[in-house]
Design an enzyme around this catalytic site. Sequence first.
Site, PDB file in Angstrom:
ATOM      1  N   VAL A  16     -15.836 -37.638  19.646  1.00 39.70           N
ATOM      2  CA  VAL A  16     -17.299 -37.747  19.745  1.00 39.70           C
ATOM      3  C   VAL A  16     -17.831 -38.891  18.884  1.00 39.70           C
ATOM      4  O   VAL A  16     -18.581 -39.751  19.360  1.00 39.70           O
ATOM      5  CB  VAL A  16     -17.953 -36.406  19.348  1.00 39.70           C
ATOM      6  CG1 VAL A  16     -19.455 -36.547  19.237  1.00 39.70           C
ATOM      7  CG2 VAL A  16     -17.600 -35.335  20.367  1.00 39.70           C
ATOM      8  N   SER A 108     -22.669 -26.992  18.967  1.00 40.60           N
ATOM      9  CA  SER A 108     -21.755 -26.636  20.047  1.00 40.60           C
ATOM     10  C   SER A 108     -22.380 -25.516  20.865  1.00 40.60           C
ATOM     11  O   SER A 108     -23.177 -24.728  20.340  1.00 40.60           O
ATOM     12  CB  SER A 108     -20.450 -26.133  19.425  1.00 40.60           C
ATOM     13  OG  SER A 108     -19.743 -25.337  20.335  1.00 40.60           O
ATOM     14  N   SER A 109     -21.973 -25.396  22.123  1.00 41.47           N
ATOM     15  CA  SER A 109     -22.532 -24.319  22.949  1.00 41.47           C
ATOM     16  C   SER A 109     -22.063 -22.940  22.493  1.00 41.47           C
ATOM     17  O   SER A 109     -22.644 -21.929  22.882  1.00 41.47           O
ATOM     18  CB  SER A 109     -22.169 -24.538  24.423  1.00 41.47           C
ATOM     19  OG  SER A 109     -20.782 -24.622  24.575  1.00 41.47           O
ATOM     20  N   CYS A 110     -21.027 -22.888  21.643  1.00 36.35           N
ATOM     21  CA  CYS A 110     -20.536 -21.575  21.208  1.00 36.35           C
ATOM     22  C   CYS A 110     -21.445 -20.922  20.167  1.00 36.35           C
ATOM     23  O   CYS A 110     -21.191 -19.803  19.743  1.00 36.35           O
ATOM     24  CB  CYS A 110     -19.107 -21.652  20.708  1.00 36.35           C
ATOM     25  SG  CYS A 110     -18.954 -22.528  19.170  1.00 36.35           S
ATOM     26  N   TYR A 137     -16.435 -20.748  13.593  1.00 32.49           N
ATOM     27  CA  TYR A 137     -16.949 -22.084  13.932  1.00 32.49           C
ATOM     28  C   TYR A 137     -18.434 -22.003  14.296  1.00 32.49           C
ATOM     29  O   TYR A 137     -19.251 -22.822  13.848  1.00 32.49           O
ATOM     30  CB  TYR A 137     -16.134 -22.625  15.113  1.00 32.49           C
ATOM     31  CG  TYR A 137     -16.528 -24.002  15.568  1.00 32.49           C
ATOM     32  CD1 TYR A 137     -16.162 -25.130  14.836  1.00 32.49           C
ATOM     33  CD2 TYR A 137     -17.257 -24.190  16.750  1.00 32.49           C
ATOM     34  CE1 TYR A 137     -16.510 -26.394  15.259  1.00 32.49           C
ATOM     35  CE2 TYR A 137     -17.610 -25.460  17.181  1.00 32.49           C
ATOM     36  CZ  TYR A 137     -17.230 -26.558  16.431  1.00 32.49           C
ATOM     37  OH  TYR A 137     -17.583 -27.811  16.850  1.00 32.49           O
ATOM     38  N   LYS A 141     -21.727 -23.771  12.542  1.00 36.22           N
ATOM     39  CA  LYS A 141     -22.643 -24.641  13.286  1.00 36.22           C
ATOM     40  C   LYS A 141     -24.080 -24.103  13.243  1.00 36.22           C
ATOM     41  O   LYS A 141     -25.034 -24.881  13.164  1.00 36.22           O
ATOM     42  CB  LYS A 141     -22.169 -24.800  14.735  1.00 36.22           C
ATOM     43  CG  LYS A 141     -20.908 -25.641  14.864  1.00 36.22           C
ATOM     44  CD  LYS A 141     -21.191 -27.081  14.492  1.00 36.22           C
ATOM     45  CE  LYS A 141     -19.994 -27.983  14.613  1.00 36.22           C
ATOM     46  NZ  LYS A 141     -20.270 -29.356  14.133  1.00 36.22           N
ATOM     47  N   ASN A 166     -18.867 -28.086  26.418  1.00 39.18           N
ATOM     48  CA  ASN A 166     -17.451 -28.450  26.235  1.00 39.18           C
ATOM     49  C   ASN A 166     -17.267 -29.920  26.607  1.00 39.18           C
ATOM     50  O   ASN A 166     -17.740 -30.359  27.653  1.00 39.18           O
ATOM     51  CB  ASN A 166     -16.553 -27.595  27.139  1.00 39.18           C
ATOM     52  CG  ASN A 166     -16.476 -26.146  26.671  1.00 39.18           C
ATOM     53  OD1 ASN A 166     -17.415 -25.628  26.066  1.00 39.18           O
ATOM     54  ND2 ASN A 166     -15.366 -25.497  26.948  1.00 39.18           N
ATOM     55  N   HIS A 180      -8.397 -28.088  23.385  1.00 35.39           N
ATOM     56  CA  HIS A 180      -9.224 -27.387  24.357  1.00 35.39           C
ATOM     57  C   HIS A 180      -8.521 -27.379  25.715  1.00 35.39           C
ATOM     58  O   HIS A 180      -7.543 -28.080  25.918  1.00 35.39           O
ATOM     59  CB  HIS A 180     -10.587 -28.078  24.481  1.00 35.39           C
ATOM     60  CG  HIS A 180     -11.468 -27.823  23.294  1.00 35.39           C
ATOM     61  ND1 HIS A 180     -11.663 -28.767  22.315  1.00 35.39           N
ATOM     62  CD2 HIS A 180     -12.182 -26.744  22.922  1.00 35.39           C
ATOM     63  CE1 HIS A 180     -12.473 -28.266  21.393  1.00 35.39           C
ATOM     64  NE2 HIS A 180     -12.806 -27.044  21.734  1.00 35.39           N
ATOM     65  N   ASP A 270      -9.249 -14.965  27.240  1.00 37.75           N
ATOM     66  CA  ASP A 270     -10.178 -15.668  28.140  1.00 37.75           C
ATOM     67  C   ASP A 270     -11.344 -16.270  27.370  1.00 37.75           C
ATOM     68  O   ASP A 270     -11.972 -17.214  27.827  1.00 37.75           O
ATOM     69  CB  ASP A 270     -10.768 -14.680  29.159  1.00 37.75           C
ATOM     70  CG  ASP A 270      -9.947 -14.604  30.433  1.00 37.75           C
ATOM     71  OD1 ASP A 270      -9.117 -15.508  30.660  1.00 37.75           O
ATOM     72  OD2 ASP A 270     -10.149 -13.646  31.195  1.00 37.75           O
TER      73      ASP A 270
HETATM   74  P1  GDP Z   1     -13.614 -22.175  24.694  1.00 37.66           P
HETATM   75  O1  GDP Z   1     -14.540 -22.820  25.693  1.00 37.66           O
HETATM   76  O2  GDP Z   1     -14.185 -22.135  23.320  1.00 37.66           O
HETATM   77  O3  GDP Z   1     -13.148 -20.816  25.162  1.00 37.66           O
HETATM   78  O4  GDP Z   1     -12.365 -23.130  24.521  1.00 37.66           O
HETATM   79  P2  GDP Z   1     -11.078 -23.612  25.327  1.00 37.66           P
HETATM   80  O5  GDP Z   1     -11.337 -24.928  25.906  1.00 37.66           O
HETATM   81  O6  GDP Z   1      -9.938 -23.529  24.347  1.00 37.66           O
HETATM   82  O7  GDP Z   1     -10.785 -22.521  26.471  1.00 37.66           O
HETATM   83  C1  GDP Z   1     -11.555 -22.417  27.616  1.00 37.66           C
HETATM   84  C2  GDP Z   1     -10.911 -21.471  28.607  1.00 37.66           C
HETATM   85  O8  GDP Z   1      -9.745 -22.084  29.167  1.00 37.66           O
HETATM   86  C3  GDP Z   1     -10.446 -20.115  28.060  1.00 37.66           C
HETATM   87  O9  GDP Z   1     -10.749 -19.131  29.022  1.00 37.66           O
HETATM   88  C4  GDP Z   1      -8.934 -20.303  27.950  1.00 37.66           C
HETATM   89  O10 GDP Z   1      -8.215 -19.091  28.039  1.00 37.66           O
HETATM   90  C5  GDP Z   1      -8.664 -21.185  29.161  1.00 37.66           C
HETATM   91  N1  GDP Z   1      -7.389 -21.940  29.109  1.00 37.66           N
HETATM   92  C6  GDP Z   1      -6.488 -22.000  30.120  1.00 37.66           C
HETATM   93  N2  GDP Z   1      -5.413 -22.720  29.757  1.00 37.66           N
HETATM   94  C7  GDP Z   1      -5.663 -23.172  28.500  1.00 37.66           C
HETATM   95  C8  GDP Z   1      -4.924 -23.989  27.594  1.00 37.66           C
HETATM   96  O11 GDP Z   1      -3.826 -24.438  27.860  1.00 37.66           O
HETATM   97  N3  GDP Z   1      -5.502 -24.276  26.396  1.00 37.66           N
HETATM   98  C9  GDP Z   1      -6.735 -23.782  26.062  1.00 37.66           C
HETATM   99  N4  GDP Z   1      -7.262 -24.125  24.869  1.00 37.66           N
HETATM  100  N5  GDP Z   1      -7.452 -22.987  26.882  1.00 37.66           N
HETATM  101  C10 GDP Z   1      -6.915 -22.677  28.084  1.00 37.66           C
END
Ligand code: GDP
Length: 313
Positions: A16, A108-110, A137, A141, A166, A180, A270
Amino acid sequence: MQLNDKIYIAGHRGMVGGAISRRLQTLGYTNLVTRSSAELDLRSQAAVNEFFATEKPEYVFLAAAKVGGIHANNTYRAEFLYDNLIMEANIIHAAWQNGVKKLMFLGSSCIYPKLAPQPLREDSLLTGPLEPTNEPYAIAKIAGIKLCEAYRDQYGANFISVMPTNLYGIGDNYHPENSHVLPALIRRFHEAKESGASNVTVWGSGTPKREFLFADDLAAACVYLMLHYDEKELVNIGTGEDLTIRELAETVKEVVGFTGELVFDSSKPDGTPRKLMDVSKLHKLGWKHSVELKEGLEQAYADFLQKNQMVTL
Ligand code: GDP
């Protein structure tokens, strides 16, 4: 913000901060100040104070943060809370003490409650419990947002907060476990294609929905808001469009050129079921994204290939 004003980009080595630096340079800003983490440990209040007292930046983009995907957030919970709290507290306080004209804090959106109505509106903040996997986190934020608001209320500081969705793009983190989802899938599909594997594992059920914004688009929005927005209330930055993790995986598969199957690993979390930003405020302010997912993915994959080759050479 004039072209020769002194602008500090905290976190310029990250995806970023790097994109914000590139955007400012493209627009003709010539007086950018940056420090790597080896040169300036943002967790040290004394070092941050000395840096601000010496450099006296006029504008600050606070894009420095400890970030990671669902696994990293859930595993390094203390680091995600402590590092992010202390970095933002040090920078925001020093910015105020040294008369910074304007500071932008990137959240962040979280930060929004796990089950907040979708799309996520800015006024959903603090209306319910957070998603447990990234609560540390998110709490850090939220504290950063509240610091900006409090310094504005008590001292009249022009500190604003923006909440990106994201992100992905040039200079992303492709770590197999800690990244991610989007960069993780780029790496996994690429490696499967190279090795001739018959399938690729995707974490979770594939049903959660996520929105993805290209980092260079985010940077353009940040600079735009730095120039045009001076209010206390946060602003979401996203595309306003989302897709399921399964659909994302299918799209990455196509861009990378992998021809095998997808396998879903339900032992992995998830996370939050959906995280779509309401971007009506951003659109009303006059900014809209320009890079669509497929095009951004192609650029991100090209960047991954270039960096990957450099590592293997
Ligand atoms: P989030 O948006 O904070 O949940 O961050 P992530 O980008 O880590 O994960 C987003 C979604 O993608 C979640 O539902 C994960 O379970 C799914 N996901 C699927 N495969 C992967 C992977 O290989 N890495 C990560 N980080 N997430 C994954």
